[in-house]
Design a protein around this motif. Structure first.
Motif, PDB file in Angstrom:
ATOM      1  N   PHE A 106       7.697  -6.025  22.958  1.00  0.00           N
ATOM      2  CA  PHE A 106       8.806  -7.251  22.763  1.00  0.00           C
ATOM      3  C   PHE A 106       9.345  -6.763  21.280  1.00  0.00           C
ATOM      4  O   PHE A 106      10.931  -6.936  21.361  1.00  0.00           O
ATOM      5  CB  PHE A 106       7.635  -8.488  22.911  1.00  0.00           C
ATOM      6  CG  PHE A 106       9.267  -9.676  22.306  1.00  0.00           C
ATOM      7  CD1 PHE A 106       9.452  -9.880  23.418  1.00  0.00           C
ATOM      8  CD2 PHE A 106       9.018  -9.865  21.177  1.00  0.00           C
ATOM      9  CE1 PHE A 106      10.169 -11.432  22.944  1.00  0.00           C
ATOM     10  CE2 PHE A 106      10.149 -11.226  21.030  1.00  0.00           C
ATOM     11  CZ  PHE A 106      10.230 -11.984  22.057  1.00  0.00           C
ATOM     12  N   ARG A 107       8.389  -6.421  20.466  1.00  0.00           N
ATOM     13  CA  ARG A 107       9.281  -6.728  19.041  1.00  0.00           C
ATOM     14  C   ARG A 107       9.376  -5.011  19.138  1.00  0.00           C
ATOM     15  O   ARG A 107      10.913  -4.811  17.927  1.00  0.00           O
ATOM     16  CB  ARG A 107       8.201  -6.469  17.798  1.00  0.00           C
ATOM     17  CG  ARG A 107       8.048  -8.054  17.195  1.00  0.00           C
ATOM     18  CD  ARG A 107       9.575  -9.519  17.040  1.00  0.00           C
ATOM     19  NE  ARG A 107      10.012  -8.467  15.737  1.00  0.00           N
ATOM     20  CZ  ARG A 107      10.153  -9.641  14.785  1.00  0.00           C
ATOM     21  NH1 ARG A 107      10.262 -10.803  14.608  1.00  0.00           N
ATOM     22  NH2 ARG A 107      11.449  -8.960  14.193  1.00  0.00           N
ATOM     23  N   LEU A 108       8.641  -4.278  18.934  1.00  0.00           N
ATOM     24  CA  LEU A 108       9.513  -2.511  19.108  1.00  0.00           C
ATOM     25  C   LEU A 108       9.510  -2.081  19.652  1.00  0.00           C
ATOM     26  O   LEU A 108      10.774  -1.713  19.568  1.00  0.00           O
ATOM     27  CB  LEU A 108       7.596  -2.084  18.681  1.00  0.00           C
ATOM     28  CG  LEU A 108       6.879  -2.139  17.314  1.00  0.00           C
ATOM     29  CD1 LEU A 108       5.286  -1.133  17.490  1.00  0.00           C
ATOM     30  CD2 LEU A 108       7.351  -3.022  16.371  1.00  0.00           C
ATOM     31  N   ASP A 109      10.214  -1.956  21.148  1.00  0.00           N
ATOM     32  CA  ASP A 109      10.903  -1.876  22.238  1.00  0.00           C
ATOM     33  C   ASP A 109      11.653  -2.393  22.674  1.00  0.00           C
ATOM     34  O   ASP A 109      12.324  -2.132  23.051  1.00  0.00           O
ATOM     35  CB  ASP A 109      10.034  -1.121  23.051  1.00  0.00           C
ATOM     36  CG  ASP A 109       8.406   0.069  23.047  1.00  0.00           C
ATOM     37  OD1 ASP A 109       8.917   0.632  22.543  1.00  0.00           O
ATOM     38  OD2 ASP A 109       7.769  -0.335  23.709  1.00  0.00           O
ATOM     39  N   PHE A 110      11.605  -3.491  22.230  1.00  0.00           N
ATOM     40  CA  PHE A 110      12.513  -5.194  23.371  1.00  0.00           C
ATOM     41  C   PHE A 110      12.390  -4.514  24.186  1.00  0.00           C
ATOM     42  O   PHE A 110      13.581  -4.859  25.057  1.00  0.00           O
ATOM     43  CB  PHE A 110      13.855  -4.881  22.602  1.00  0.00           C
ATOM     44  CG  PHE A 110      14.901  -6.141  22.426  1.00  0.00           C
ATOM     45  CD1 PHE A 110      14.255  -6.902  22.567  1.00  0.00           C
ATOM     46  CD2 PHE A 110      16.032  -6.172  23.666  1.00  0.00           C
ATOM     47  CE1 PHE A 110      14.464  -8.672  22.793  1.00  0.00           C
ATOM     48  CE2 PHE A 110      16.820  -7.245  23.447  1.00  0.00           C
ATOM     49  CZ  PHE A 110      15.592  -8.681  23.497  1.00  0.00           C
TER      50      PHE A 110
ATOM     51  N   GLN B 202       3.630  -5.557  20.712  1.00  0.00           N
ATOM     52  CA  GLN B 202       4.782  -3.799  20.448  1.00  0.00           C
ATOM     53  C   GLN B 202       5.602  -3.959  21.535  1.00  0.00           C
ATOM     54  O   GLN B 202       6.741  -3.774  20.820  1.00  0.00           O
ATOM     55  CB  GLN B 202       3.775  -2.902  20.649  1.00  0.00           C
ATOM     56  CG  GLN B 202       2.586  -2.908  19.568  1.00  0.00           C
ATOM     57  CD  GLN B 202       1.270  -1.802  19.549  1.00  0.00           C
ATOM     58  OE1 GLN B 202       1.321  -1.861  20.257  1.00  0.00           O
ATOM     59  NE2 GLN B 202       1.353  -1.711  18.303  1.00  0.00           N
TER      60      GLN B 202
ATOM     61  N   GLY C 138      -3.942   1.774  16.330  1.00  0.00           N
ATOM     62  CA  GLY C 138      -2.978   2.405  16.940  1.00  0.00           C
ATOM     63  C   GLY C 138      -3.347   2.153  18.469  1.00  0.00           C
ATOM     64  O   GLY C 138      -4.633   1.333  18.440  1.00  0.00           O
ATOM     65  N   PRO C 139      -2.855   2.649  18.792  1.00  0.00           N
ATOM     66  CA  PRO C 139      -3.088   2.378  20.114  1.00  0.00           C
ATOM     67  C   PRO C 139      -5.177   2.780  21.121  1.00  0.00           C
ATOM     68  O   PRO C 139      -4.840   2.082  22.468  1.00  0.00           O
ATOM     69  CB  PRO C 139      -2.876   4.142  21.264  1.00  0.00           C
ATOM     70  CG  PRO C 139      -1.379   4.068  20.318  1.00  0.00           C
ATOM     71  CD  PRO C 139      -2.094   3.663  19.118  1.00  0.00           C
ATOM     72  N   ARG C 140      -5.664   2.989  20.570  1.00  0.00           N
ATOM     73  CA  ARG C 140      -7.075   2.901  20.434  1.00  0.00           C
ATOM     74  C   ARG C 140      -7.648   1.715  20.781  1.00  0.00           C
ATOM     75  O   ARG C 140      -8.698   1.376  21.184  1.00  0.00           O
ATOM     76  CB  ARG C 140      -8.046   4.265  19.605  1.00  0.00           C
ATOM     77  CG  ARG C 140      -8.235   3.974  18.769  1.00  0.00           C
ATOM     78  CD  ARG C 140      -8.417   5.003  17.853  1.00  0.00           C
ATOM     79  NE  ARG C 140      -7.887   5.174  16.670  1.00  0.00           N
ATOM     80  CZ  ARG C 140      -8.441   5.695  15.553  1.00  0.00           C
ATOM     81  NH1 ARG C 140     -10.264   4.986  15.359  1.00  0.00           N
ATOM     82  NH2 ARG C 140      -7.717   6.199  14.196  1.00  0.00           N
TER      83      ARG C 140
ATOM     84  N   SER D  80       2.186   1.849  32.043  1.00  0.00           N
ATOM     85  CA  SER D  80       1.802   3.380  31.707  1.00  0.00           C
ATOM     86  C   SER D  80       0.509   3.029  31.826  1.00  0.00           C
ATOM     87  O   SER D  80      -0.348   2.020  31.284  1.00  0.00           O
ATOM     88  CB  SER D  80       2.959   3.505  30.811  1.00  0.00           C
ATOM     89  OG  SER D  80       2.208   2.740  29.185  1.00  0.00           O
ATOM     90  N   SER D  81       0.388   4.234  31.313  1.00  0.00           N
ATOM     91  CA  SER D  81      -1.139   4.369  31.616  1.00  0.00           C
ATOM     92  C   SER D  81      -1.955   3.970  29.537  1.00  0.00           C
ATOM     93  O   SER D  81      -3.175   3.158  30.239  1.00  0.00           O
ATOM     94  CB  SER D  81      -1.442   5.867  31.763  1.00  0.00           C
ATOM     95  OG  SER D  81      -1.629   6.680  31.038  1.00  0.00           O
ATOM     96  N   ALA D  82      -1.157   3.954  28.983  1.00  0.00           N
ATOM     97  CA  ALA D  82      -1.562   3.224  27.998  1.00  0.00           C
ATOM     98  C   ALA D  82      -1.741   1.900  27.589  1.00  0.00           C
ATOM     99  O   ALA D  82      -2.361   1.252  27.709  1.00  0.00           O
ATOM    100  CB  ALA D  82      -0.630   3.813  26.876  1.00  0.00           C
ATOM    101  N   ASP D  83      -1.123   1.650  28.698  1.00  0.00           N
ATOM    102  CA  ASP D  83      -0.697  -0.440  28.966  1.00  0.00           C
ATOM    103  C   ASP D  83      -2.221  -0.383  29.736  1.00  0.00           C
ATOM    104  O   ASP D  83      -3.320  -1.393  29.211  1.00  0.00           O
ATOM    105  CB  ASP D  83       0.084  -0.762  29.518  1.00  0.00           C
ATOM    106  CG  ASP D  83       1.825  -0.332  28.993  1.00  0.00           C
ATOM    107  OD1 ASP D  83       1.494  -0.386  27.769  1.00  0.00           O
ATOM    108  OD2 ASP D  83       2.530  -0.103  29.796  1.00  0.00           O
TER     109      ASP D  83
ATOM    110  N   SER E  63      -4.495   1.063  29.603  1.00  0.00           N
ATOM    111  CA  SER E  63      -5.777   1.632  28.606  1.00  0.00           C
ATOM    112  C   SER E  63      -6.399  -0.073  27.891  1.00  0.00           C
ATOM    113  O   SER E  63      -7.255  -0.424  27.396  1.00  0.00           O
ATOM    114  CB  SER E  63      -4.897   2.498  27.827  1.00  0.00           C
ATOM    115  OG  SER E  63      -5.146   4.112  28.657  1.00  0.00           O
TER     116      SER E  63
END
Lengths: 514, 325, 233
Positions: free
Chosen positions: A220-224, A218, A206-208, A36-39, A41
């Protein structure tokens, strides 16, 4: 033959661990397109912060190293020794210290607030870069100082007797030295910051302030989301690989600490006393203050140290010792197998070292998870995996110490051995063994301390009820139990430094033979 | 490989099977902290069940689900306590949960009818602050101010996810802009509620994302009236916290017994003054002081589990992208 | 005249005293056992050490403190040249350490190189020169600087015998023609004899007054005798 065989086994094991896991991860991923665009970033942020951290570390290390190179003052040697400490200091402890000084509730913010200014905000990019400079400034300073003290004293005297101005000094002596040293130092710091995880985890905000490594964690652990973790891991591997290729063009500096105890013999010292004093004092304060803050707070609250600290520290100790043994076994068989085999083997060894530096623990961890998951509960293997990955991460540093030592012993004494008809056993036990004792001790100390302070794969695999000392410290910080965190930090620092000291000391025991 | 398994064996030796049956409950960290409901719940349940209740903290609520996915069918958990309705659809979809049948007189607004999960408490999300502070009355005010806030990561924390859906529900397509404007107010994004609230109490931020019931904690437990929550005119997003039984449990009866205990008075009377949430079934003793104020929310917002599941991914991307700038 | 007026230097617990005079244009060998203080004496005259007592005078006037302002040039055994500069630049920095040369200065540098027989190596780098050529380049720089004193710290010790003799002879000629006062530290009595008219014996932290070199070696005092052993030339 046995040596070659062992060396080969280690090489293959390393390739499986680094390239193999990356391949597994790659097969799992859906390619960079799935990001995604956040990735993206996170990718951009990672490159940006690594460049800036390397740039700032070097820009500040140059005046500090120069000051140390031309001034002699009481405590100089102690300061130089202290500069070696952040390398084996658990990252999380450094972060805790930086928060105590630069955080919103820290000393500087309190002073600013009192004076009516806005408080500092450390979370996000500033915190990440600050922490990276904190850890890498001393490293670069030592590298540069080593290069500085390696300049023949005659050069300075020639320049002096020619009446060289500071600018001419720079053009004649320091410029060429820096041109030869700085690119490698930049690359080294860049690589180290590229795979930074704990710092971003703790102060990224955070994301920034998310690095690729943290994004892998994240995903892996948060979204699996194994697919996304794999895609990110692939990007991480590609970047590290590309940078590593650069390392073949620009050799990474050696970190053996030679020549650092040489007393400066320079005449331009007095002229620059004020300027140099500023940098020495500034750098000293920047390094000592955060550590002092943690240790002081920790010592005051030593009695509040949580009871779980005992099991956690035993776990950490076990991992550290197993990982050290593993790392030494790998480094030694590798050095013995390849140290004498010409330039091809040396490049191979160099490549292996760089591979270890460029490998991301989380990519390796993700790969191992994917490999194990169909057959068993990967969490079960948290400890052995952590020990193995830690050993691999320390390998480049061990190789850089052991390989030259083996090479030197062979080149110095091989002819003597042959002419004396000395048998293998005598050679190993009486000549090579004693000569290697000190480098082995030093690299064992490094490996043990690095493993002791690491939070990497263990964060990926850890159960809530399984904790290492640094992980426990991170969790205490998370729960905002800062007093207990500081007390735990004291235990962790003491344990890390003690391990390093013990191994290093063990290596020096028979100094007369070395 | 031999070495590895030997090594693993050494560390696993401690997990030997005990004689009394063990019920393993995964929950979020603050639930089992010394001041949370955990200790009281454990002794109350163990007094009747003849078992060993082991509650394991696995980060914040949303991290529970990730952990279950990570462990898959090999999980040792029998019960998971601490997901919320924003996650139940995704949780049910994993196929890891077994249907349950419980009967209770739920006081949860909107009633309850979920096959896999039972509620144990609920509340309204809100920003908590010092009474001295002139608080904003909506997200736009907050974003326009210089006030500093701490929030939680929606991927690991149920309050974090709640906030994400709160903004999304209140602002729809403009949610991304709200986040972009909020970006400079955010001191940091923490993994869980405990971290964020701890930072707020240490003075690292002016407001923290928590619940309308949080001020009651300070009032009752600490006799401190200095904390209050900011009433937002967009309304407040509601959270219903739930528990479910794993399909792979080897303690089926015990797990059912625990869930029934969870909606009984013994458990529910512990909740208000330890977890600082509204109990899912109103206890005989009623609600403590400070709780009526927490109900003063004018209109509540909530998405159905299916809607929440549908919106989560896009809202998360929007959030990440806005904050990554 | 170079006058070392009741000088005393202190370095790392070692002390050297010197109270002597050298006439302008003389060539003097500095000899004595290792650790006796030969290099300390040279470093002191060059200004790299600050004296505890006494002063260095040139023609009756104290020399400036800063080495660069003293009326002298110095040549070491090694590291006289900067590896990243061309031979021409290495010589030219004798005039302008910042390398901003005028056309005239450049011509002077080239002519100095011609004088030592390196005219064709101006654009080469030190790594492309032989040991003897590197010594010549250093000499060219000293020549270009036109300072009245030249200090030589075992400058050609690493060269083979024939080459060393050749370099010594070249140096002797240049020094002689330019009327330069030269002090040369050496271990080799034969070199001393070939190059110098006088010798300063430095033993146990004391630099003795220069004595004519022939008679000195013919009838060495006991301390010199002990140093020379049976190697007296």
């Amino acid at each position: 033959m046995l040596r070659i065989f062992l060396g080969g086994v280690v090489l293959i094991a390393l390739l499986i661990f680094s390239l193999g896991t990356a391949l597994v991860v790659g097969l799992q991923g859906r390619g960079p397109g799935a990001l995604s665009s956040a990735d993206w970033s996170a990718v951009k942020f990672t490159l940006w912060q690594a460049s800036l951290s390397a740039l700032l570390s070097i820009a500040m290390a140059i005046p500090v190293a120069r000051a140390l190179a031309r001034q002699s003052f009481p405590g100089r040697q102690a300061l130089i020794t202290l500069l070696g400490a952040p390398f084996i200091l658990p990252v999380i402890v450094g972060v805790l210290g930086l928060l105590a000084v630069f955080g919103r509730a820290g000393w500087i913010s309190s002073a600013l607030d009192w004076a009516g200014f806005a408080k500092l905000s450390i979370y996000g990019a500033p915190g990440v870069v600050l922490a990276h400079v904190f850890f890498n400034l001393p490293l670069v300073t030592r590298l540069l100082l080593q290069a500085w003290t390696a300049i023949p004293a005659e050069r300075f005297r020639v320049a002096e007797s020619l009446g060289a101005s500071p600018w001419a000094y720079f053009r004649l002596i320091e410029g060429p030295m820096l041109r030869a040293t700085v690119p490698g130092a930049f690359l080294l710091v860049f690589l180290l910051c590229l795979t930074s995880f704990v710092v971003a985890l703790a102060v990224g905000g955070g994301p920034r302030g998310t690095t690729i490594e943290l994004a892998i964690y994240q995903a892996f652990r948060l979204d699996f989301d194994l697919g996304k973790a794999a895609s990110l891991a692939l990007v991480q591997f590609a970047i590290c690989g590309a940078v590593s290729l650069l390392a073949f063009i620009v050799p990474l500096p050696q970190t053996n600490g030679l020549g650092l105890d040489r007393v400066p013999q320079r005449l331009d010292g007095p002229r620059h006393r004020l300027w140099d004093g500023f940098w020495i004092f500034g750098a000293g304060t920047f390094l000592v203050l955060p550590l002092g803050a943690v240790l002081l707070r920790g010592l005051r609250h030593m009695l509040e140290v949580p009871p779980q600290v005992l099991t956690a520290s035993l776990t950490s100790l076990t991992i550290a010792i197993v990982s050290t043994a593993l790392c030494l076994a790998m480094a030694l068989s590798f050095s013995l197998a390849f140290a004498r085999r010409g330039s091809l083997a040396r490049s191979l060894a160099e490549a292996t070292g760089i591979l270890g530096l460029a490998s991301s623990p989380l990519v390796v961890g993700t790969g191992l998870f994917v490999l194990i998951f169909p057959y068993a509960q990967p969490m079960t293997f948290a400890l052995p995996i952590t020990a193995a990955v830690n050993a691999m991460m320390a390998l480049p540093f061990a190789l850089r110490v052991l390989m030259p030592a083996v090479q030197e012993t062979y080149s110095d004494y091989l002819h003597l051995r042959m002419s004396l008809g000395m048998g293998r056993w005598i050679w190993m036990t009486r000549i090579l063994g004693p000569r290697m004792r000190r480098p082995i001790g030093f690299s064992a100390g490094l490996a043990a301390a690095l493993s002791m302070g690491d939070i990497g794969v263990i964060a990926l695999f850890a159960d809530p009820d399984l904790q290492t000392l640094p992980l426990m410290l991170y969790r205490l910080m998370g729960a905002y139990r800062m007093d207990q965190a500081a007390a735990t930090a004291v235990v962790l620092v003491v344990q890390s430094l003690f391990l390093f000291w013990m191994f290093d000391r063990g290596g020096r025991g028979h100094a007369a033979l070395g | 490989m031999k070495l590895t398994s030997l090594f693993a064996g050494l560390f696993l030796a401690s997990a030997a099977v005990a004689e009394t049956p063990v019920l393993t409950v995964y929950t979020y960290d603050s639930f089992i902290s010394d001041w949370g409901p955990g200790p009281a719940v454990e002794s109350a349940f163990e007094a009747t069940c003849g078992c060993d209740l082991q509650m394991i903290g696995a980060g914040d609520g949303a991290a529970l689900l990730s952990r279950l996915r990570l462990e898959g069918s090999r999980t040792e958990a029998d019960v998971v306590l601490g997901l919320d309705t924003n996650l139940t659809a995704a949780a049910a979809e994993t196929g890891l949960f077994s249907p349950i049948s419980l009967s209770a007189d739920y006081a949860v607004p909107g009633g309850w009818s979920d096959r896999h999960f039972a509620p144990f408490d609920w509340g309204y999300f809100a920003f908590v602050h010092d009474t001295q502070l002139t608080a904003p009355t909506n997200f736009r005010d907050l974003a326009a101010s210089d006030l500093k806030i701490v929030i939680q990561d929606p991927r690991s924390s149920t309050p974090g996810l709640g906030l994400l859906l709160w903004v999304k529900t209140a602002y729809g397509d403009e949610a991304g802009d709200i986040w972009a404007d909020l970006s400079d107010n955010i001191v940091t994004v923490t993994a869980g509620w405990s971290e964020a609230y701890g930072m707020f109490l240490e003075g690292e931020a002016d407001l923290v994302l928590s619940y309308t019931t949080s001020p009651a904690y300070h009032l009752i437990a600490e006799e401190d009236a200095s904390k209050t929550f900011a009433l937002f005119d967009e309304g407040h997003y509601m959270q219903i916290e739930v528990a479910g039984k794993l399909a792979t449990t080897d303690q089926n009866t015990l797990a059912d017994q625990f869930l029934q205990f969870m909606v009984s008075d013994a458990f529910q009377s512990i909740i208000p003054t330890t977890n600082w949430m509204f109990p899912a079934v109103t206890p005989k003793t009623g609600l403590p002081d400070g709780f009526p104020q927490a109900l003063s929310v004018e209109h509540s917002l909530i998405l159905s589990p299916a809607q929440a599941a549908a919106q989560r991914s896009a809202a998360l991307d929007e959030w990440q992208s806005a904050l990554a700038q | 005249m170079l006058h070392l007026d009741r000088l005393r230097y202190q370095q790392d617990g070692f002390s050297l005293t010197a109270d002597l005079q050298i006439a302008a244009g003389d060539r003097v060998a500095v000899i004595g056992p290792s650790g006796g203080g030969k290099s300390t004496l040279l470093n002191g005259i060059a200004g790299f050490l600050v004296p505890r007592e006494g002063q260095v005078l040139w023609n009756g006037k104290p020399v400036p403190d800063h080495p660069g302002e003293r009326p002298l040039s110095i040549l070491f055994q090694d590291h006289n040249l900067f590896p990243h500069l061309t031979v021409l630049d290495n010589v030219a920095i004798g005039l302008r350490p910042d390398m901003r040369l005028s056309a005239l200065q450049k011509a002077q540098a080239i002519s100095a190189l011609d004088q030592v027989g390196l005219g064709d190596k101006a654009m080469a780098h030190p790594r492309d020169l032989s040991g003897g050529q590197q010594g010549r380049a250093g000499l060219a720089r000293a020549l270009l600087r036109q300072r009245p004193i030249l200090l030589l710290d075992e400058p050609f010790a690493a060269l083979g015998p024939a080459l060393k003799d050749e370099m010594l002879e070249l140096t002797r000629q240049i020094v002689h023609q330019a009327g330069i006062t030269a002090l040369m530290v050496t271990h080799d009595p034969q070199d001393a004899l070939n190059f110098a008219q006088y010798a300063i014996l430095v033993i146990d932290g004391l630099a003795q007054a220069p004595a004519p070199i022939g008679p000195l070696f013919d009838q060495p005092p006991p301390a010199l005798q002990a140093y020379l052993g049976r190697r007296a030339p």
